[in-house]
Design a protein around this motif. Structure first.
Motif, short mmCIF file in Angstrom:
data_model
loop_
_atom_site.label_atom_id
_atom_site.label_comp_id
_atom_site.label_asym_id
_atom_site.label_seq_id
_atom_site.Cartn_x
_atom_site.Cartn_y
_atom_site.Cartn_z
N GLU A 130 0.84 -1.21 0.00
CA GLU A 130 0.00 0.00 0.00
C GLU A 130 0.87 1.25 0.00
O GLU A 130 0.62 2.21 -0.75
N GLN A 131 1.90 1.26 0.85
CA GLN A 131 2.79 2.43 0.93
C GLN A 131 3.61 2.58 -0.35
O GLN A 131 3.85 3.69 -0.83
N ASP A 132 4.03 1.44 -0.88
CA ASP A 132 4.81 1.47 -2.11
C ASP A 132 3.98 2.02 -3.27
O ASP A 132 4.46 2.84 -4.07
N ALA A 133 2.73 1.61 -3.33
CA ALA A 133 1.84 2.11 -4.38
C ALA A 133 1.59 3.61 -4.21
O ALA A 133 1.52 4.36 -5.19
N TYR A 134 1.46 4.04 -2.96
CA TYR A 134 1.27 5.47 -2.68
C TYR A 134 2.47 6.27 -3.18
O TYR A 134 2.32 7.33 -3.80
N ALA A 135 3.68 5.74 -2.92
CA ALA A 135 4.89 6.43 -3.37
C ALA A 135 4.96 6.47 -4.88
O ALA A 135 5.38 7.48 -5.47
N GLU A 136 4.57 5.39 -5.53
CA GLU A 136 4.61 5.36 -6.99
C GLU A 136 3.65 6.39 -7.59
O GLU A 136 3.95 7.03 -8.60
N ILE A 166 11.89 4.14 5.05
CA ILE A 166 10.72 4.97 5.36
C ILE A 166 9.50 4.08 5.58
O ILE A 166 8.74 4.25 6.56
N ILE A 167 9.30 3.12 4.67
CA ILE A 167 8.15 2.22 4.81
C ILE A 167 8.27 1.38 6.07
O ILE A 167 7.28 1.14 6.77
N ARG A 168 9.49 0.94 6.40
CA ARG A 168 9.68 0.16 7.62
C ARG A 168 9.34 1.01 8.86
O ARG A 168 8.70 0.52 9.79
N ALA A 169 9.74 2.27 8.87
CA ALA A 169 9.43 3.15 10.00
C ALA A 169 7.92 3.35 10.11
O ALA A 169 7.36 3.35 11.23
N LEU A 170 7.24 3.52 8.98
CA LEU A 170 5.77 3.64 8.99
C LEU A 170 5.13 2.35 9.46
O LEU A 170 4.13 2.37 10.20
N GLU A 171 5.68 1.23 9.04
CA GLU A 171 5.16 -0.08 9.42
C GLU A 171 5.26 -0.30 10.93
O GLU A 171 4.33 -0.81 11.57
N ILE A 172 6.39 0.09 11.51
CA ILE A 172 6.57 -0.05 12.96
C ILE A 172 5.53 0.78 13.70
O ILE A 172 4.91 0.32 14.66
N TYR A 173 5.32 2.01 13.24
CA TYR A 173 4.32 2.87 13.90
C TYR A 173 2.92 2.29 13.70
O TYR A 173 2.09 2.28 14.63
N HIS A 174 2.64 1.79 12.51
CA HIS A 174 1.33 1.22 12.19
C HIS A 174 1.02 0.03 13.11
O HIS A 174 -0.12 -0.12 13.58
N GLN A 175 2.02 -0.79 13.39
CA GLN A 175 1.79 -2.00 14.18
C GLN A 175 1.88 -1.78 15.68
O GLN A 175 1.14 -2.40 16.45
N THR A 176 2.80 -0.91 16.12
CA THR A 176 3.08 -0.79 17.56
C THR A 176 2.59 0.51 18.18
O THR A 176 2.57 0.63 19.40
#
Length: 318
Positions: A130-136, A166-176
């Motif tokens: 989802e984040q990758d598609a948003y960036a594209e 960046i996506i990993r940082a967003l993923e960490i916030y999304h999950q935790t």
């Protein structure tokens, strides 16, 4: 007071182009050390000029570790560096040598020195896509702005083109619901090692001039051909490795997006900004003994000063 049960670890850090390589070789020879590269880009094979990678001849017989261990398509992480570095410290110590971490990648070095615990957030492939598609669709800056909205500290540290992190940082916030920067700030600063941390610094204007001179030298040594060769071998511009300084700017030129002059100007600007971020990261590491290394004529004096700090920290000469 040092404890014999804990391994001694020497660390030399500082921003790009400050002069770590020459000092590290002299110190390693004097201290009976083996060098562990603390650089996130020198792990990649075939990426030599743009990473200012030391050559085998320049190593002068000093063992160097964690250089040329991955092909460019393989992503490398702080967690992997920490795991490998921890093993190397044990092995080097077991050989009766001094483990010597040298580099400028702050998170990597700090995570190894202090045994950071990395986030337990697991990979969420749907979220990543989802984040990758948003960036594209909206561009790298739009994705970076998403991170800046929830974690401005991490956003300031990460380049907008560093999509994976960046996506990993967003993923960490999304999950935790905890930001990556909060996770880093909450890490204990109790090291499992007897550390001696030396930081190199110099006047910002002099450092920036050294950066620009180094880039001119890289271009003269064939950096453009190195980048073209990587692209010709099928390495995509979107790879983490190809987002490194020098590679992304010259890849943009080769794609017709920038003139060569524009790419070099952009590379110099981005590298100056990177050095500033490096210094900001290191400044919060309170145990570093800083040495101002302006002027090649002061090398012997700086070398002697560092030897004195090492002897005092480890409580006996090395």
């Amino acid at each position: 007071m040092t404890t014999s049960a804990r391994a001694r670890v020497l660390v030399l850090l500082g921003p790009t182009a400050v002069g770590k390589t020459r000092l590290s070789l002299e110190l390693a020879a004097a201290c009976g050390a083996e060098i562990i590269s603390g650089d996130s880009m020198q792990v990649y094979r075939g990426m030599n000029i743009g990473t200012a990678k030391i050559t085998p001849a320049e190593m002068n017989g000093i063992p160097h570790h964690l250089i040329d261990i991955h092909d460019p398509e393989d992503a490398y992480s702080a967690a992997e560096f920490q795991e490998q570095g921890t093993r190397l410290i044990e092995e080097i110590t077991g050989r009766g040598k001094l483990p010597f971490i040298v580099g400028g990648t702050g998170l990597y070095i700090e995570s190894l020195c202090y045994g950071f615990q990395f986030s337990e957030a697991v990979a969420d492939e749907a979220f990543r896509k989802e984040q990758d598609a948003y960036a594209e669709e909206h561009g790298a800056l739009a994705l970076h702005a998403r991170l800046e909205a929830v974690d401005p500290v991490s956003a300031a540290r990460l380049h907008p083109n560093d999509r994976r992190r960046i996506i990993r940082a967003l993923e960490i916030y999304h999950q935790t619901h905890t930001t990556l920067s909060e996770s880093h700030a909450g890490q204990t600063k109790e090291s499992p090692y007897d550390l001696c941390l030396i930081g190199l610094t110099m006047d910002r204007k002099i450092l920036y001039k050294r950066i620009e001179d180094r880039i001119d030298q890289m271009m003269a040594e064939g950096l453009l051909a190195e980048v073209k060769g990587l692209l010709d071998r099928g390495y995509s511009r979107t790879l983490v490795s190809m987002q490194g300084l020098g590679y992304k700017e010259l890849a943009a030129h080769l794609a017709g997006e920038l003139t060569l002059a524009e790419a070099v100007i952009l590379l110099k600007r981005d590298t100056r900004r990177f050095a500033k971020r490096q210094l900001s990261w290191f400044r919060h590491m309170k145990e570093i003994e800083w040495i101002d290394v302006e002027g090649e004529e002061n090398f012997s004096e700086n070398f002697a000063k560092i030897r004195g700090i090492i002897a005092k920290t480890f409580e006996k000469p090395l």
